[in-house]
Write a protein that holds these residues in place. Sequence first.
Motif, PDB file in Angstrom:
ATOM      1  N   ASP A  45       3.527   0.243   2.441  1.00 48.06           N
ATOM      2  CA  ASP A  45       2.912  -0.634   1.447  1.00 48.06           C
ATOM      3  C   ASP A  45       1.744   0.071   0.772  1.00 48.06           C
ATOM      4  O   ASP A  45       0.909   0.708   1.437  1.00 48.06           O
ATOM      5  N   LEU A  46       1.667  -0.063  -0.556  1.00 48.62           N
ATOM      6  CA  LEU A  46       0.612   0.576  -1.340  1.00 48.62           C
ATOM      7  C   LEU A  46      -0.140  -0.482  -2.135  1.00 48.62           C
ATOM      8  O   LEU A  46       0.468  -1.382  -2.721  1.00 48.62           O
ATOM      9  N   ASN A  47      -1.466  -0.369  -2.151  1.00 45.14           N
ATOM     10  CA  ASN A  47      -2.312  -1.283  -2.907  1.00 45.14           C
ATOM     11  C   ASN A  47      -2.649  -0.704  -4.266  1.00 45.14           C
ATOM     12  O   ASN A  47      -2.671   0.519  -4.451  1.00 45.14           O
ATOM     13  N   LEU A  48      -2.932  -1.578  -5.220  1.00 45.45           N
ATOM     14  CA  LEU A  48      -3.277  -1.101  -6.556  1.00 45.45           C
ATOM     15  C   LEU A  48      -4.578  -0.315  -6.524  1.00 45.45           C
ATOM     16  O   LEU A  48      -5.474  -0.607  -5.729  1.00 45.45           O
ATOM     17  N   GLY A  49      -4.651   0.713  -7.366  1.00 42.94           N
ATOM     18  CA  GLY A  49      -5.809   1.590  -7.397  1.00 42.94           C
ATOM     19  C   GLY A  49      -5.763   2.697  -6.367  1.00 42.94           C
ATOM     20  O   GLY A  49      -6.706   3.488  -6.264  1.00 42.94           O
ATOM     21  N   GLN A  50      -4.663   2.797  -5.616  1.00 43.28           N
ATOM     22  CA  GLN A  50      -4.576   3.797  -4.546  1.00 43.28           C
ATOM     23  C   GLN A  50      -3.900   5.073  -5.052  1.00 43.28           C
ATOM     24  O   GLN A  50      -2.816   5.024  -5.632  1.00 43.28           O
ATOM     25  N   PRO A  51      -4.526   6.238  -4.867  1.00 48.08           N
ATOM     26  CA  PRO A  51      -3.888   7.502  -5.266  1.00 48.08           C
ATOM     27  C   PRO A  51      -2.703   7.815  -4.351  1.00 48.08           C
ATOM     28  O   PRO A  51      -2.692   7.461  -3.174  1.00 48.08           O
ATOM     29  N   LEU A  52      -1.707   8.502  -4.905  1.00 45.36           N
ATOM     30  CA  LEU A  52      -0.488   8.813  -4.160  1.00 45.36           C
ATOM     31  C   LEU A  52      -0.525  10.247  -3.647  1.00 45.36           C
ATOM     32  O   LEU A  52      -1.130  11.131  -4.240  1.00 45.36           O
ATOM     33  N   ASN A  53       0.150  10.435  -2.508  1.00 46.81           N
ATOM     34  CA  ASN A  53       0.365  11.775  -1.963  1.00 46.81           C
ATOM     35  C   ASN A  53       1.731  11.800  -1.284  1.00 46.81           C
ATOM     36  O   ASN A  53       2.416  10.771  -1.188  1.00 46.81           O
ATOM     37  N   GLU A  79       2.159  13.484  -7.332  1.00 45.79           N
ATOM     38  CA  GLU A  79       0.972  13.891  -6.576  1.00 45.79           C
ATOM     39  C   GLU A  79      -0.299  13.555  -7.357  1.00 45.79           C
ATOM     40  O   GLU A  79      -0.507  14.004  -8.485  1.00 45.79           O
ATOM     41  N   GLY A  80      -1.142  12.709  -6.784  1.00 50.95           N
ATOM     42  CA  GLY A  80      -2.404  12.338  -7.392  1.00 50.95           C
ATOM     43  C   GLY A  80      -2.343  11.177  -8.358  1.00 50.95           C
ATOM     44  O   GLY A  80      -3.392  10.725  -8.832  1.00 50.95           O
ATOM     45  N   ARG A  81      -1.145  10.653  -8.659  1.00 51.60           N
ATOM     46  CA  ARG A  81      -1.052   9.502  -9.569  1.00 51.60           C
ATOM     47  C   ARG A  81      -1.607   8.253  -8.877  1.00 51.60           C
ATOM     48  O   ARG A  81      -1.602   8.139  -7.655  1.00 51.60           O
ATOM     49  N   VAL A  82      -2.081   7.303  -9.679  1.00 58.13           N
ATOM     50  CA  VAL A  82      -2.737   6.106  -9.152  1.00 58.13           C
ATOM     51  C   VAL A  82      -1.858   4.890  -9.428  1.00 58.13           C
ATOM     52  O   VAL A  82      -1.339   4.710 -10.539  1.00 58.13           O
ATOM     53  N   VAL A  83      -1.708   4.048  -8.419  1.00 54.77           N
ATOM     54  CA  VAL A  83      -0.879   2.849  -8.527  1.00 54.77           C
ATOM     55  C   VAL A  83      -1.662   1.749  -9.243  1.00 54.77           C
ATOM     56  O   VAL A  83      -2.804   1.452  -8.887  1.00 54.77           O
ATOM     57  N   ARG A  84      -1.035   1.130 -10.260  1.00 53.58           N
ATOM     58  CA  ARG A  84      -1.684   0.048 -10.998  1.00 53.58           C
ATOM     59  C   ARG A  84      -1.321  -1.330 -10.442  1.00 53.58           C
ATOM     60  O   ARG A  84      -2.025  -2.301 -10.700  1.00 53.58           O
ATOM     61  N   THR A  85      -0.216  -1.417  -9.729  1.00 55.83           N
ATOM     62  CA  THR A  85       0.196  -2.665  -9.100  1.00 55.83           C
ATOM     63  C   THR A  85       0.594  -2.379  -7.656  1.00 55.83           C
ATOM     64  O   THR A  85       0.945  -1.241  -7.316  1.00 55.83           O
ATOM     65  N   SER A  86       0.548  -3.379  -6.831  1.00 53.46           N
ATOM     66  CA  SER A  86       0.915  -3.193  -5.426  1.00 53.46           C
ATOM     67  C   SER A  86       2.401  -2.877  -5.308  1.00 53.46           C
ATOM     68  O   SER A  86       3.228  -3.424  -6.045  1.00 53.46           O
ATOM     69  N   LEU A  87       2.735  -1.988  -4.371  1.00 53.56           N
ATOM     70  CA  LEU A  87       4.121  -1.612  -4.103  1.00 53.56           C
ATOM     71  C   LEU A  87       4.465  -1.914  -2.657  1.00 53.56           C
ATOM     72  O   LEU A  87       3.663  -1.645  -1.756  1.00 53.56           O
TER      73      LEU A  87
END
Length: 280
Positions: A45-53, A79-87
């Motif tokens: 689970d990923l929250n909005l505003g969280q950078p990806l790796n 790599e390094g992109r930021v989530v705008r909505t929860s996944l």
Amino acid sequence: MKNTRAILMLLIALLAGVAAVVSASRWLMEQSSNSVKQVVVAANDLNLGQPLNGSQLRLVNWPTASVPPGAFEDLKLLEGRVVRTSLQRGEPVLDAKLAPVGTKGGLSAVINDGKRAITVRVNDVVGVAGFALPGNYVDVIVNTNEEAKNTQNNSISKIVLEKILVLAVAQQVSRDDTQPKVVNAVTLEVTPDQAEKLDVARSVGTLSLVLRNQMDVADINTGGATKGTLLGKAPEAPQVKVVTQTQTRTVVKTRTVAAQPHAGNCVGVLAGIQGGVECF
């Protein structure tokens, strides 16, 4: 001779069967490889505003005909992109759900173009008992006094902002939590004009948040509620100040004063019964 011929026929049939199985297997593998593609999905689970790796993502086979637009096939591109909505775990990572390339993580990454984030102080009542959660929409009511009148009888409550998105409550930005949270601050997404109105509203009175249906987009212009409208009293007629002007007539009386004769030689003149003096 007959046994030899029968064995030969069995061997030929066996070889033909094996060849058919191999050909069918290769055909199925080719068809299956063409019908699926590898798509990047969230590993947890990923929250909005969280950078990806790389540890947060993984590749899975996805039917080619069902690959959603904007899906990724390479982990390195995320790599390094930021989530705008929860996944959610297993959900495909789409470009529409990511902030632009180069955006840093945090709340600023989820603010829409042309909008601003402003935080207002709330309590258990103002914050709708904690039900104003990230992702919800609220209206903002201000209670103040009309035209700088300091008596309580002239207080008014008015909706000054409508359909305002709640970005965060306290430091929580997750939009998947439906449990109410009583906090002391709520961050709202507003336009620059709305930010100015909200700042003035909280400086001249007290604020309240009104939770609204997310599908309700209608704008309602109210006249505000006062003590008179609350008790059903008719509005008082405005007092008209009548100013009466008294016209004053000034009478100026003039009197003709004979000019004093210049000093000089004077002689008396007699004309009939009338006499006079002439000077020169």
